[in-house]
Write a protein that holds these residues in place. Structure first.
Motif, short mmCIF file in Angstrom:
data_model
loop_
_atom_site.label_atom_id
_atom_site.label_comp_id
_atom_site.label_asym_id
_atom_site.label_seq_id
_atom_site.Cartn_x
_atom_site.Cartn_y
_atom_site.Cartn_z
N MET B 1 0.84 -1.20 0.00
CA MET B 1 0.00 0.00 0.00
C MET B 1 0.87 1.25 0.00
SD MET B 1 -2.82 1.14 2.80
CE MET B 1 -3.59 -0.46 2.84
N GLU B 5 -1.67 6.62 1.26
CA GLU B 5 -2.97 6.02 1.50
C GLU B 5 -3.03 5.45 2.92
OE1 GLU B 5 -4.06 2.75 -1.04
OE2 GLU B 5 -6.06 2.65 -0.14
N GLN B 8 -3.73 8.04 5.44
CA GLN B 8 -5.15 8.44 5.48
C GLN B 8 -5.97 7.46 6.31
OE1 GLN B 8 -6.80 8.86 1.58
NE2 GLN B 8 -5.16 10.22 0.89
N ILE B 9 -5.71 6.18 6.06
CA ILE B 9 -6.49 5.17 6.78
C ILE B 9 -6.16 5.21 8.27
CG2 ILE B 9 -7.00 2.70 6.95
CD1 ILE B 9 -6.18 2.54 3.94
N GLN B 11 -5.32 7.72 9.97
CA GLN B 11 -6.03 8.88 10.52
C GLN B 11 -7.49 8.53 10.80
OE1 GLN B 11 -7.07 12.81 8.35
NE2 GLN B 11 -4.89 12.83 8.76
N ALA B 12 -8.10 7.86 9.84
CA ALA B 12 -9.50 7.46 10.01
C ALA B 12 -9.65 6.53 11.21
CB ALA B 12 -10.01 6.77 8.74
N LEU B 13 -8.70 5.63 11.38
CA LEU B 13 -8.80 4.66 12.48
C LEU B 13 -8.63 5.35 13.84
CD1 LEU B 13 -6.95 1.49 11.13
CD2 LEU B 13 -9.35 2.15 10.93
N VAL B 14 -7.68 6.29 13.90
CA VAL B 14 -7.51 7.02 15.17
C VAL B 14 -8.81 7.75 15.50
CG1 VAL B 14 -6.30 8.92 16.30
CG2 VAL B 14 -5.02 7.30 14.90
N PHE B 15 -9.44 8.28 14.45
CA PHE B 15 -10.67 9.04 14.65
C PHE B 15 -11.82 8.17 15.16
CE2 PHE B 15 -14.70 10.53 12.71
CZ PHE B 15 -14.82 11.76 13.35
N VAL B 16 -11.98 6.97 14.61
CA VAL B 16 -13.13 6.15 15.02
C VAL B 16 -12.87 5.32 16.29
CG1 VAL B 16 -14.08 5.90 12.70
CG2 VAL B 16 -12.52 4.16 13.58
N VAL B 29 -5.16 -5.20 11.72
CA VAL B 29 -5.87 -4.63 10.58
C VAL B 29 -5.03 -4.75 9.30
CG1 VAL B 29 -6.97 -2.55 9.65
CG2 VAL B 29 -7.13 -3.05 12.09
N PHE B 30 -3.72 -4.55 9.44
CA PHE B 30 -2.84 -4.62 8.28
C PHE B 30 -1.84 -5.77 8.43
CE2 PHE B 30 -3.90 -0.14 9.08
CZ PHE B 30 -4.49 0.22 7.87
N MET B 45 2.12 10.82 9.97
CA MET B 45 0.76 11.36 9.87
C MET B 45 0.48 12.28 11.05
SD MET B 45 -2.51 11.03 11.21
CE MET B 45 -2.78 9.41 11.94
#
Lengths: 259, 201, 201
Positions: B1, B5, B8-9, B11-16, B29-30, B45
């Motif tokens: 990956m 990218e 970005q992901i 960041q999204a994961l920290v957010f949720v 997850v990865f 990030m």
């Protein structure tokens, strides 16, 4: 179910079929589910038979439609009234099509076409189906995003809801249901006697010399209680402990203690 | 990956995440990504995020990565949280309100009898929120206070008058399942047909 | 207040808000600031935010501002949260909702007429999910209840307001295109009447 006709409507041309095509046991159910009503079925038939919606061969469509109804009945699906209403509408249009045009009737030929109201309804219905498709797509996107799940500021509260009018009626309905269940239980265990009721009424009248008959019915109490109350009142009238009268016809009955 | 990218992901994961996000979770997850890359991307990030976004910040605390507001803005955040209308009700308060709305004017003992549960806290809450009000006293023994809904109640629920409330009958109408519903189908013996019609023409 | 500071605070507020943050709420938090400035700062902040970092985004939804992850990362988020895709609305519910959205305020019998079938189960589902709400009663015989879409409807479908919905006419064009492609022999309307009547009746 061996003939071609009745089975035909199950081959759906709509986009929703493919999603479930592999799930064999539920397939039939899902496919029938596609038709959200008579208008939906007609639109499907029009598409399947490659018909111009502005020039529907009404005899053929009526035939297909009735075949489908027959199939629903064969499948023991409870055919709702709307399906039958549409069937009679189709038959009516069919018979009107057979009449020669009235030369004295006003209006343009298009307006005379007995199929037009149905066509309008179908077109309208199709618009809403497309709108539903748009909502479906938007929902798919929105279900793929997440909001902030927490903040350090959000207090741990008991579960609170932003109540709507619908919550009010739903909640009241639940209370009433619960209350009715309770009444049934009470009746089963009710053991009030005439003596008990007489004592109760006498002490009530000692506090309050005038009572209203309706007040006994305001509180929802068991039938047995009501009957015993009524008998107790009759008994007290007989014993001349109380007077019972109305100010006017149909007004509330007053119960007054005899001094 | 691509690293961009991945960032970005992350960041999204920290957010949720509703608790600090750990490297172990990221590894789950990865599974195909190198842990060193994950850690490096995360740190990059965070650096970029904190430099640019001054309304929130991502920090590494003992247990993992976490996003939050900044302390210097807490006064404003508190101010905002106070403006929120306290329109929400507990289930008990809602139920009590429903009884009062549909049975008004109604006394405390009557509410108790209908609900079968004591409602004193709920009645107080509703009075505090000005959704209900007193309506004098009932002319029975003990002269209990009568309660009814207020003008605020109508405003809050967007009602012109009480007659706009749905009736029990209307509600029950909704509960009726439609006839002709597909669930009533008996699927026995139709598997054969099904396969026939599924065949391409 | 400096615009740069204001933008930071606005970002913090959008982050902590658990429902779309509205301008009205902002006015309460910042009584001394000009509304035009608030709106302008908010929009500038959002532009910058969405441009710079791609792990989250701020959008205007239900007449407010909301921060969320981006749809393109949903698989990763789901993987981390270990959640299954949420249940979608049924086709019946979506169609009923479309009728209500475009014809609101609308009564039960009117929905029945357009859909050609009873929709009580769908209406109940939509009420349960708070996607629709009652809107008083229509002044006709029987005084039926009127229904309209709610704020949650806008949130659920990611709409800024009802005006953001395409018009019904736009769906009509779609329909013409579609029927055109189905009956290729008679591309449009009444011109093809003669040809069509050649079909068996």
């Amino acid at each position: 179910m061996e003939e071609q006709g009745p089975a035909a409507p199950m081959e759906s041309g709509t986009a929703f079929q493919d999603e479930t095509a592999e799930e064999t046991p539920e397939v039939l159910k899902v496919k029938l589910d596609i038709f959200e009503g008579p208008l939906d079925l007609l639109l499907h038939l029009i598409r399947k038979e490659e018909i111009d919606i502005y020039d529907i061969p009404i005899a053929r469509i009526t035939e297909r439609y009735l075949e489908y109804l027959q199939m629903m009945q064969d499948l023991n699906i409870n055919v709702a009234g709307e399906w039958l209403v549409m069937a009679s509408t189709l038959i009516l249009i069919k018979s009107r099509m057979l009449l020669p045009p009235d030369p004295e009737a006003p209006g343009t030929p298009e307006e005379e076409d007995p199929r037009m109201p149905l066509v309008q309804q179908l077109l309208e219905h199709q618009k809403f189906k497309n709108a539903a498709q748009m909502l479906y797509e938007r929902e798919t996107i929105e279900l793929a995003v997440w909001e902030n799940p927490k903040t350090e500021f959000r207090e741990e509260e008991e579960e609170l809801i932003s109540a709507t009018v619908f919550d009010l009626i739903k909640s009241f309905h639940a209370v009433v249901q619960r209350f009715q269940d309770k009444i049934v239980l009470e009746v089963e265990h009710d053991t009030v006697t005439l003596e008990q009721k007489l004592l109760e009424l006498r002490s009530l009248l000692a506090l309050q010399p005038t009572l209203y008959f309706s007040s006994f019915f305001e509180r929802k109490i068991s039938k047995l209680h009501l009957i015993v109350t009524f008998l107790a009142l009759l008994e007290m009238v007989r014993l001349r402990e109380i007077l019972v009268y109305q100010d006017r016809i149909h007004s509330d009955i007053k119960i007054v203690k005899v001094a | 990956m691509e690293k961009s990218e991945l960032k970005q992901i992350l960041q999204a994961l920290v957010f949720v995440a509703d608790e600090p996000l750990t490297l172990n979770q990221l590894r789950e997850v990865f599974p195909d990504e190198d842990v060193a890359l994950l850690k490096d991307s995360m740190e990059e990030m965070i650096r970029e995020f904190n430099e640019f976004h001054k309304g929130m910040e991502i920090r590494e605390i003992a247990s993992g990565y976490r996003i939050s507001t900044r302390p210097e803005h807490h006064e404003w955040v508190r101010r905002y949280l106070k403006t929120k209308p306290s329109a929400k009700l507990s289930l008990a308060a809602l139920e009590t309100l429903a009884v009062i709305a549909y049975k008004q004017p109604v006394t405390f003992p009557e509410i108790l009898e209908i609900r079968g549960i004591k409602s004193s806290t709920a009645v107080k809450t509703l009075l505090d929120k000005k959704l209900i009000e007193t309506r004098g006293r009932k002319k029975v023994v003990g002269r209990p206070i009568l309660y009814g809904t207020s003008t605020d109640f109508l405003v809050h629920f967007g009602l012109k008058d009480l007659a706009e409330l749905p009736t029990l009958e209307e509600f029950e109408e909704l509960l009726h399942a439609e006839t002709g519903s597909v669930s009533e189908i008996t699927p026995r013996g139709f598997n054969g047909d099904e396969q026939d019609s599924a065949e391409p023409k």
